[in-house]
Design a protein around this motif. Structure first.
Motif, short mmCIF file in Angstrom:
data_model
loop_
_atom_site.label_atom_id
_atom_site.label_comp_id
_atom_site.label_asym_id
_atom_site.label_seq_id
_atom_site.Cartn_x
_atom_site.Cartn_y
_atom_site.Cartn_z
N ASN A 79 27.14 65.61 55.05
CA ASN A 79 25.53 65.72 55.44
C ASN A 79 24.75 64.99 55.33
OD1 ASN A 79 27.57 68.35 55.97
ND2 ASN A 79 25.39 69.45 56.04
N ILE A 80 25.33 63.90 54.37
CA ILE A 80 24.05 62.85 54.16
C ILE A 80 24.72 61.61 54.86
CG2 ILE A 80 23.06 61.42 52.22
CD1 ILE A 80 23.78 63.91 50.40
N ILE A 81 23.68 60.88 55.74
CA ILE A 81 24.26 59.75 56.22
C ILE A 81 23.25 58.58 56.18
CG2 ILE A 81 24.88 58.54 58.63
CD1 ILE A 81 25.72 61.30 59.60
N ALA A 82 23.72 57.42 55.70
CA ALA A 82 22.88 56.40 55.52
C ALA A 82 22.86 55.56 56.99
CB ALA A 82 23.47 55.45 54.22
N GLU A 83 21.79 55.38 57.34
CA GLU A 83 21.64 54.32 58.60
C GLU A 83 22.12 52.99 58.35
OE1 GLU A 83 17.47 54.67 59.92
OE2 GLU A 83 17.91 56.87 60.52
N PRO A 84 22.81 52.50 59.00
CA PRO A 84 23.42 51.18 58.65
C PRO A 84 22.60 50.00 58.85
CG PRO A 84 24.70 51.97 60.41
CD PRO A 84 23.63 52.75 60.10
N ALA A 85 21.12 50.52 59.71
CA ALA A 85 20.24 49.40 59.81
C ALA A 85 18.82 50.16 60.06
CB ALA A 85 20.43 48.25 60.90
N LYS A 86 17.64 49.57 59.72
CA LYS A 86 16.25 50.25 60.12
C LYS A 86 15.88 50.17 61.70
CE LYS A 86 14.63 49.53 55.25
NZ LYS A 86 13.61 48.87 54.78
N ARG A 87 16.17 51.19 62.24
CA ARG A 87 15.94 51.48 63.71
C ARG A 87 14.89 52.42 64.28
NH1 ARG A 87 17.24 47.16 63.65
NH2 ARG A 87 18.74 45.95 64.82
N ASP A 88 13.97 52.65 63.29
CA ASP A 88 12.90 53.59 63.56
C ASP A 88 13.32 55.11 63.93
OD1 ASP A 88 9.91 54.38 63.97
OD2 ASP A 88 9.63 52.44 64.73
N THR A 89 12.33 55.74 64.31
CA THR A 89 12.79 57.12 64.57
C THR A 89 13.39 57.61 65.74
OG1 THR A 89 10.52 57.49 65.24
CG2 THR A 89 10.87 58.07 62.99
N ALA A 90 13.31 56.77 66.88
CA ALA A 90 14.10 57.19 68.10
C ALA A 90 15.48 57.17 67.75
CB ALA A 90 13.65 56.29 69.29
N ALA A 91 16.18 56.13 67.09
CA ALA A 91 17.42 55.97 66.91
C ALA A 91 17.75 57.06 65.84
CB ALA A 91 17.79 54.55 66.51
N ALA A 92 17.03 57.24 64.97
CA ALA A 92 17.28 58.10 63.82
C ALA A 92 17.72 59.58 64.60
CB ALA A 92 16.30 58.22 62.81
N ILE A 93 16.80 59.87 65.34
CA ILE A 93 16.69 61.44 66.12
C ILE A 93 17.92 61.09 66.92
CG2 ILE A 93 15.48 62.87 67.67
CD1 ILE A 93 13.11 62.27 66.14
N ALA A 94 18.26 60.31 67.67
CA ALA A 94 19.46 60.40 68.36
C ALA A 94 20.81 60.29 67.52
CB ALA A 94 19.62 58.84 69.09
N LEU A 95 20.72 59.92 66.49
CA LEU A 95 22.14 59.96 65.62
C LEU A 95 21.88 61.40 65.06
CD1 LEU A 95 24.21 58.86 63.70
CD2 LEU A 95 22.24 58.16 62.31
N GLY A 96 20.92 61.90 64.69
CA GLY A 96 20.89 63.20 64.33
C GLY A 96 21.35 64.50 65.58
N THR A 97 20.74 63.95 66.73
CA THR A 97 21.15 64.79 67.80
C THR A 97 22.66 64.68 67.76
OG1 THR A 97 18.85 64.47 68.99
CG2 THR A 97 20.83 65.45 70.39
N GLY A 98 23.31 63.71 67.88
CA GLY A 98 24.72 63.67 68.12
C GLY A 98 25.46 64.23 67.00
N TRP A 99 25.13 64.17 65.92
CA TRP A 99 25.50 64.97 64.84
C TRP A 99 25.60 66.37 65.01
CZ3 TRP A 99 24.69 68.44 60.75
CH2 TRP A 99 25.41 68.41 59.48
N VAL A 100 24.41 66.90 65.36
CA VAL A 100 24.36 68.38 65.76
C VAL A 100 25.24 68.74 66.81
CG1 VAL A 100 22.89 70.27 66.41
CG2 VAL A 100 21.96 68.69 64.78
N ALA A 101 25.09 67.96 67.92
CA ALA A 101 25.93 68.23 69.24
C ALA A 101 27.38 68.37 69.19
CB ALA A 101 25.57 67.24 70.07
N VAL A 102 27.87 67.60 68.09
CA VAL A 102 29.31 67.55 67.59
C VAL A 102 29.67 69.07 67.21
CG1 VAL A 102 31.38 66.83 66.08
CG2 VAL A 102 29.71 65.32 67.45
N ARG A 103 28.95 69.43 66.57
CA ARG A 103 29.04 71.03 66.08
C ARG A 103 28.63 71.75 66.75
NH1 ARG A 103 28.71 66.79 62.78
NH2 ARG A 103 29.58 66.85 60.78
N ASP A 104 27.53 71.84 67.82
CA ASP A 104 26.98 73.26 68.45
C ASP A 104 26.47 72.24 69.44
OD1 ASP A 104 26.22 75.31 69.73
OD2 ASP A 104 25.80 76.32 67.92
N HIS A 105 26.77 72.24 70.64
CA HIS A 105 26.15 71.80 71.96
C HIS A 105 25.13 72.56 72.37
CE1 HIS A 105 28.13 74.39 75.08
NE2 HIS A 105 29.21 74.33 73.97
N ALA A 106 25.01 73.80 72.02
CA ALA A 106 23.88 74.74 72.29
C ALA A 106 22.89 75.14 71.30
CB ALA A 106 24.36 75.82 73.05
#
Length: 357
Positions: A79-106
């Motif tokens: 549940n703790i992920i280190a971003e491999p590079a600094k890419r601002d909040t859009a990429a961070a939220i996309a990453l978080g969205t993917g993490w959640v969607a894998v677990r529950d798509h709704a």
């Protein structure tokens, strides 16, 4: 409402405004500024009873990963992920969205910064619950807006329009349609926003359903939407993160999505809120003497006023004939600056030896 709610806590940052206490490896959210807990720990504690810890994702960066893992040892490691590079909040939220969607798509998803001060935890959860109801019923993006207490030019603003009533909460008057997001204004424009009464501070707190945010990424940021799709492919999460994240566009979420989306609501916060963006703001939580000297420790002061003192290790601090200073002492550094120059502390960082940055 869907059974599951998830939270994404954004815990990166560069650790510049609170030097010498903060460093690149120890930014604001890892500091104990206003209590015995770090701001990140306080953020997690505010979610207790609302979102279980196994459904909370902490996004940090490689410089701060070790400190975050040590601090949050009772959180599942994955549940703790280190971003491999600094890419601002859009990429961070996309990453978080993917993490959640894998677990529950709704699922309903809550996005929170890790470095705010909020004292009223019950009111905080009530506001999030209302925003979650709005996100589920309307399938819109929901921002949490803070009613301004002064004409701050340092925050983004949300212009709110007509009120929206939910079927589930017909009597609630805290939800409005968003007219537009406004970038950080100059002082005169901020004053006009305050007088208008229909502007709220954009605190970077959002709530939506996974299908809703996927729809908006597909519409306005297809490259990020494609990244989310790769994260969701069976067994591909770590591979996509390692190979694709550092190539994503460096863009803020507000600019990539929120400012373009036409289906956005704002829920007014029913809780107190403080961004504590500088030592001057933190001083509001310190003890003050009759001359306005604010300190986190015992000080001796003669003919001195309006100073801010932070001491990490119990050293006695004495002030004589000085006014409007910030004095911060840590084990390896000492800062003395004019309190009115607090916003320029970050300009010092590049001039310091690497080990002190």
């Amino acid at each position: 409402m869907p059974d599951s709610k998830y939270a994404l806590i954004l815990a990166g940052g560069s650790g510049e405004r609170f030097w010498p206490l903060s460093r690149r490896a120890r930014p604001k959210q890892l500091l104990r500024l206003v209590s015995e807990k770090t701001l990140l720990e306080e953020t997690l504690a505010r979610l207790e009873g609302f979102i279980p810890r196994e459904r909370i994702l902490i996004l940090t960066n490689t410089e701060q990963e070790n400190a975050v893992r040590k601090l949050l040892g009772n959180l599942p490691k994955e549940n703790i992920i280190a971003e491999p590079a600094k890419r601002d909040t859009a990429a961070a939220i996309a990453l978080g969205t993917g993490w959640v969607a894998v677990r529950d798509h709704a699922a309903i998803m809550v996005v929170l910064p890790a470095d705010h001060v909020i004292a009223n935890g019950a009111a905080f959860q009530e506001t999030l619950a209302l925003a979650a109801d709005a996100a589920e019923e309307t399938s819109e993006l929901v921002a949490i807006g803070i009613k301004p207490t002064w004409a701050c030019p340092g925050f983004g603003y949300i212009e709110q329009g007509k009120p929206i009533r939910l079927r589930k909460r017909p009597d609630n008057e805290a939800i409005h349609r968003v007219v537009c997001f406004r970038e950080k204004p100059n002082s005169d424009l901020a004053e006009s926003f305050l007088r208008g009464g229909n502007f709220r501070w954009n605190a970077g707190m959002f709530v939506w359903s996974v299908p809703t945010i996927l729809r908006e990424f597909n519409r306005y940021a297809p490259e990020l939407a494609d990244f989310i799709s790769q994260l969701r492919a069976v067994g591909n999460f770590d591979k996509a993160l390692g190979e694709r994240f550092s190539k994503l566009p460096r863009i803020s979420f507000d600019y990539a999505i929120m400012e373009k989306a036409d289906r956005v609501l704002v829920v007014e916060a029913g809780f107190d809120w403080d961004d504590i963006g500088s030592w001057r703001a933190v001083a509001n939580y310190f003890e003050k003497d009759t001359r306005g000297n604010a300190a986190n420790c015992a000080i001796t002061a003669i003919d001195s006023s309006n100073n801010i003192v932070f001491e990490e290790d119990g050293t006695t601090i004495a002030l004589l004939g000085v006014h409007d200073l910030i004095v911060v002492r840590t084990a390896d550094a000492l800062l003395v600056c004019d309190r009115h120059e607090a916003d320029k502390i970050k300009d010092l960082i590049g001039k310091l030896p690497p080990e002190l940055q």
